[in-house]
Structures are given as C-alpha cells and as structure tokens.
Design a protein around this motif. Structure first.
Motif, PDB file in Angstrom:
ATOM      1  N   THR A   2      21.769  16.331  -5.243  1.00 40.82           N
ATOM      2  CA  THR A   2      21.880  15.406  -6.392  1.00 40.82           C
ATOM      3  C   THR A   2      22.657  15.647  -7.765  1.00 40.82           C
ATOM      4  O   THR A   2      23.315  16.826  -7.983  1.00 40.82           O
ATOM      5  CB  THR A   2      20.412  15.587  -7.098  1.00 40.82           C
ATOM      6  OG1 THR A   2      19.203  15.425  -6.543  1.00 40.82           O
ATOM      7  CG2 THR A   2      20.102  14.100  -8.497  1.00 40.82           C
ATOM      8  N   ALA A  89      14.245   8.111  -6.621  1.00 40.74           N
ATOM      9  CA  ALA A  89      15.450   8.977  -7.248  1.00 40.74           C
ATOM     10  C   ALA A  89      16.030   9.812  -6.169  1.00 40.74           C
ATOM     11  O   ALA A  89      17.317   9.558  -6.313  1.00 40.74           O
ATOM     12  CB  ALA A  89      15.387   8.749  -8.901  1.00 40.74           C
ATOM     13  N   SER A  93      19.517   9.344  -4.106  1.00 44.46           N
ATOM     14  CA  SER A  93      20.616  10.302  -4.828  1.00 44.46           C
ATOM     15  C   SER A  93      21.241  10.533  -3.384  1.00 44.46           C
ATOM     16  O   SER A  93      22.462  11.258  -3.672  1.00 44.46           O
ATOM     17  CB  SER A  93      20.601  11.278  -5.050  1.00 44.46           C
ATOM     18  OG  SER A  93      19.893  12.197  -4.608  1.00 44.46           O
ATOM     19  N   HIS A 121      26.395   6.754 -10.198  1.00 42.79           N
ATOM     20  CA  HIS A 121      25.669   7.913  -9.776  1.00 42.79           C
ATOM     21  C   HIS A 121      26.001   9.588 -10.199  1.00 42.79           C
ATOM     22  O   HIS A 121      25.618  10.097 -10.322  1.00 42.79           O
ATOM     23  CB  HIS A 121      25.990   8.005  -7.485  1.00 42.79           C
ATOM     24  CG  HIS A 121      25.351   7.666  -6.841  1.00 42.79           C
ATOM     25  ND1 HIS A 121      24.242   7.929  -6.702  1.00 42.79           N
ATOM     26  CD2 HIS A 121      26.076   6.533  -6.107  1.00 42.79           C
ATOM     27  CE1 HIS A 121      24.152   7.335  -5.333  1.00 42.79           C
ATOM     28  NE2 HIS A 121      24.612   6.042  -5.195  1.00 42.79           N
ATOM     29  N   HIS A 168      28.981  10.160  -3.370  1.00 44.66           N
ATOM     30  CA  HIS A 168      28.260  11.372  -3.772  1.00 44.66           C
ATOM     31  C   HIS A 168      27.823  12.538  -2.659  1.00 44.66           C
ATOM     32  O   HIS A 168      26.945  12.525  -3.602  1.00 44.66           O
ATOM     33  CB  HIS A 168      26.849  10.526  -4.576  1.00 44.66           C
ATOM     34  CG  HIS A 168      26.940   9.451  -3.665  1.00 44.66           C
ATOM     35  ND1 HIS A 168      27.131   8.598  -3.303  1.00 44.66           N
ATOM     36  CD2 HIS A 168      25.373   9.428  -3.280  1.00 44.66           C
ATOM     37  CE1 HIS A 168      26.233   7.443  -2.338  1.00 44.66           C
ATOM     38  NE2 HIS A 168      25.090   8.773  -1.951  1.00 44.66           N
TER      39      HIS A 168
END
Length: 263
Positions: A2, A89, A93, A121, A168
C-alpha cells in the motif's frame, strides 16, 4: 503493498501460496440473463494467465466485478488474499487495470496523466514524477512525457496505459482485450512488454483476449464461454484434455455446445 502518501515503497512480495487473484463461485446476472455462471479461477503470483473467450463470453463483466465497478453478490473474489467486498481499499491498492476502452485524457500530457493517477493513489508529486519517468524510460517513451496523449499512436497510448497501471506498484495486472485496434507489430510488442513484466517483477497477469495467437506454451489458460469456465489450467494441459493438435483446435472443442466438451 500500500503506497504511503508522498512515497512509493518497494512492492511487498506476496506470501507463499497466496494467489494474485482468486475467484470462487461468482455468478452475475443482468435481469434474467446470466453473464457469469458459477465462475471460479485463479491467477498465481508471477504468472501470465490468459482469459480466452469470444466477444460476449463474460470477460468484461468479470473484470468489472474484480475492480468493484459491479458488486459481486455471490461467491468471493480475493486479490493477494484481500476480499474485494470486505477489504476493497487493500485489494484495489494491489491491483492495476487496463480496460478495453481507452481512458487516458487526450488533452493532457503523458506525464500529467500519470501524475493524476499517482495522486489518486496517495503518491506525492516528487515520488510520482520519479516513478513516471523511470517507467517511461524503461518503455522507451521518456521523450514523449510532455506530449499530449492525442499525438501518440494507438500502440503508444496502450503502452502509456500500462505504465499508468504500474505507477502504484501493483502485484496483479488486469488487461481487458488490450490489443484491440492495434496492428500486428504493435500487438506483438505489447504482449512482449507484459510478459517481460511477469519475468522481471513477478507480478500476476490476467490477460483477457479472443486472439489465440497472443497465448504461448507455458501460459496458464482459462476458457470462458457463455459465462461459464470450460477449462482452467496450463496450455499443455488443455491440449491433452481435448486431444487438440493446437490451441485453436482445443478451443473449438471446448466451446462446442453440441458436444460433451461444453457440458
């Protein structure tokens, strides 16, 4: 993995035995029509898995459920062990997506498209710009960073969309018919690019397609037809299961609704 605000930490390696994607018993209907019927499949970490099916097979519906555009009211979908309904979430992610429809802003530059995604993000400007330029350089597009997207070729736009999906550092990459509208050379380059990501970064890839030539020996293959999984295993296993001399013959036998292969 994350990403923290203003940071892009190295990707977390999935725990041993945890699939990049695990779909179990998912059914989805639009009114009386079932688009998916008790679908189960998995994408191991570090694998290239082809989701093979004709147009209308249910591939895009499945992608919409994985990405939470639709809500799965039956079965379960896990991304790196996280339930997309109960832990959206954490699941999303870890997921990068390239949809069939183009979603870049044509009036923005390549770099601005990437930075906007990074911001969504929680990635800060400096870290996002560094990551964007790193990925563009790896893909040979660094010199196009300031160009408006509308000035790129179709193949270049697709490559930028893949770069955006990787901004990300996801551990699962979904691509829905990514080569539609591309010429043969651009299509081959895109497939090679994604296979390179699997080899170099160990991400799991689910590549939805109706083009058999995009699938190679050693790949995992899931055949989806009329909303049902007809086969789920290795390229070689599918040939052995059907007795087909090549993947085209095996696929035709699996989707033959007049025979036992479709039962």
């Amino acid at each position: 993995m994350t990403a923290r605000t203003g940071d892009l930490s190295p990707p977390t390696v999935p725990e041993a035995g945890v699939a990049a994607l695990d779909v179990r018993g998912v059914t989805h209907a639009f009114g009386a029509r079932k688009a998916l019927d008790d679908v189960s499949l998995d994408v191991p970490a570090g694998s290239f898995t082809a989701l093979l099916g004709p147009n209308g097979a249910g591939k895009t519906t499945l992608f919409s459920l994985i990405t939470r555009l639709y809500d799965n009211r039956s079965g379960a979908i896990h991304v790196l062990g996280f339930d997309v309904r109960r832990q959206p979430a954490a699941a999303l992610s870890r997921l990068g997506v390239v949809f069939q429809a183009r979603t870049l802003d044509l009036e923005l530059s390549v770099l601005d498209n990437l930075l906007y995604h990074a911001t969504l993000h929680g990635v800060g400007f400096r870290a996002g710009r560094r990551r964007a330029m790193e990925l563009l350089a790896q893909d040979g597009l660094a010199d196009r960073a300031r160009d408006r997207v509308r000035n790129l070729s179709g193949g270049q736009m697709r490559r930028v969309e893949i770069v955006r999906a990787l901004m990300h550092r996801p551990r699962l990459l979904l691509l829905d018919e990514p080569t539609v509208g591309l010429d043969i050379a651009s299509r081959a380059a895109l497939v090679a690019q994604v296979r390179g990501l699997v080899a170099s970064e160990g991400i799991g890839v689910l590549w939805a397609t109706h083009i058999i030539e995009e699938i190679a020996p050693g790949d995992r293959v899931v055949v989806l037809h009329r909303g049902r999984v007809r086969a789920n295993g290795t390229y070689e296993g599918m040939l052995a299961q059907t007795g087909g001399e090549d993947l085209s013959a095996a696929f035709l036998r699996l989707v033959d609704d007049t025979g036992e292969a479709a039962a």
